[in-house]
Design a protein around this motif. Sequence first.
Motif: not given
Length: 800
Positions: A508-509, A541-545, A549-555, A592-596
């Motif tokens: 994960a990126i 790569c399965v995408g971004a971490n 992101l969820l932790m930051e969004a919840q905060d 996801g981020g792997g493609v990007e």
Amino acid sequence: MNQSIRKAAVIGSGIMGSGIAAHLANVGIPCLLLDVVPTQLTEEETKKGLTPENPAVRSRLATSAIEKLSKIKPAPLYDPAFASRITPGNLEDHLPQIADVDWVIEVVVENLEVKQQLLKRVEQHWKPGTVVSSNTSGISINEMAAECGESFRKHFLGTHFFNPPRYMKLLEIIPGRDTEPELVARMKDFCERVLGKGVVIAKDTPNFIANRIGTYGLLVTLQEMLEKGFTVEEVDAVTGPAMGRPKSATFRTLDLVGLDTFVHVADNVRMNVENEHEQAVFTSPDVLTGMVARGWLGEKSGQGFYLKKKTPAGSEILSLDLKTLEYVPQMKPKSASLEAAKMAKGAGAKTKALLGAKDRYSDLAWDILKQVLVYSAEKVGEIADSVKEIDDAMKWGFSWELGPFETWDAIGLARSVERMEAEGLTVPAWVKEWVAAGHKSFYKQEEGRLYSIHVASGAYREVEQPEEVINLRSLKEQNKVVKGNSGASLIDIGDGVACLEFHSPNNAIGEDILSMITQSIDEVRSNFRGLVIANQARNYCVGANIMLLLMEAQDEEWDEINEIIRKFQYTMYALKRFEKPVVAAPHRMCLGGGVESCLPADLVIAAPETYYGLVEVGVGLIPAGGGCKELALRASQTAGLPDADLQPYINHIFQTVGTATVSTSGHDAKRLGYLRPSDRVAVSQDVQIYQAKQAVLGLDRSGYEPIPQEKVRVVGAEGKAVLQLGALGMKQSGYISDHDYLIARKLAHVLAGGDVPAGTLVSEEYMLDLEREAFLSLCGEPKTQQRMHHMLTKGKALRN
């Protein structure tokens, strides 16, 4: 040899025959698919007024098999369009056409007499020099061709593809007594380089290599289970990932194979060996033959060792109680040994941890494993000439992470041999002599070279490793790492080319990978000719971490999320504008981020099995690492002239990204538009990094110039309305939820270029700003946060 097989014929259009024809078509080899002439008309043919003499009727079996290829899952074809490379026919009218092909593959029923009769017919139309092979899983190659002429026999051999042919790496080549050695070498080379197979040379013995060892292992597992009273789910818990084996373990594997098929394979050994112990082991236990008699054959009959049962809450998988022959709810086994194996990293460490915990599950694992290891050692020289061929056969054919001899090395060779002998097991003399000589393993690695035991000489011999196979792990052991952190490493792969390898959890990126990309750009700029982005983990790569992101969004740390996405975007932008060539080499899951991380590359060389897609809508978001911007730019470039209609291209992107469509192969990624026409698909993952490296060198030699900045022509407000109208229709029809519709509207806004007039030229930076704004707004949505949490905890998308 790579060019000498330009056309093939497959005789037998069943699952295996049509699958082999499909894989030949996958690699660009036109194929004639033949089968018998049907004896009766179908109801549909009768209604059409057809007669048995009609060509469509006479070739119906092959025609029907080709038509089914696009419906079978998993798909046998890389691209459904490749079916056009297969021509149907029948054995009465079209067998003479084999004189025009370079390779004839017989794939008819596993019956010696039937195969012998067919080969006699093939020989009548055979063109001298044409390769003829049998796809048999265990029938003697020599007996099959015994009544054919000497010249024919020189060009005849076994080619045992594993099912399904597209996906299973193993191909066993079995020479007959008279097969020309040069032909064997050329076919091995062809099957590896063109078909992308892992080839082992097997001897003409019952069931060859993988099925001989694999069947033995499954049978001793059954015997240990029955003697000691273990349940189906207990055995599968021990013999799956805990031992470095697939999740299907023992009984799910048997259900997938088919119990009747397995009994047939076991019988083939029992009836063709003289050793009484082997005959006893390969005698299927009564419980197995009884299940076959009941018609409990596994998946194909709907029940076997497991039964899927519908319940008011959904569905439940029950396991068979072998004492009562009733299906009961599964009880998840728990023990110190299973937990220790779960916590260990790597197949060798898992197996060692499982064996070391000393409980009943640990004892079961040892009692099974010790027999498989000794049996494998007994068969060296009989079924194959080397331990490497046996190991490769089990890894490629049964998906073991380590072969028997690699496993033996991992658990401790000398110590395990001592324990085996103490328990009364007869260890082959050559193994004891090897240990007595002071050797601690069957394999050793020195200065990047791999050596394995050569049993005949009692010494190590170097294992030939083709130049085309680049092993990143080996290079790291040779201290070729230039830079590295917890998430990625920059590795010198030779000739002035560096490889950026991701190795974070699930690749994960996150911050660590982005930082290493930036450092890699600086390092390559100064000291290398170009950069490959690739790794050899299970998935690219399965995408971004999304946990971060969820932790930051919840905060509600919106500024922090904005900076995370901005860094991602501009790291990828810097990669695109880099003044040295960049080639990306994705494989398997690239999401996801792997493609990007691949989109900015000058060239993408995908593995054939690349499952590629921008899937962010599945977690309530949109692509925001440059994915939307890059696809919109490609649409603008593809549409061409300023007055050309751009809307159809944007509509296609909107549908692909909005439905989180993932390619079913590297070729399918081209069809979906994720890959450009100039991007390539490697013949196999084994040679993918080598081909990427050569592409970097080629771009460098041709006088590489960085990709110039370009404006993006967008469909604007009018085009956005078209996209949003389509999404509204799906919402009103009940295909998508209210939250899906919200995400679709945000995606439409970005892909359309916002509310500017149609045809406006905008900058890439403007498109990145649109991505980031939409992404941030969706992060604040409670339902998006629910989707992110569900994906992290359940591993699948939530529809809310």
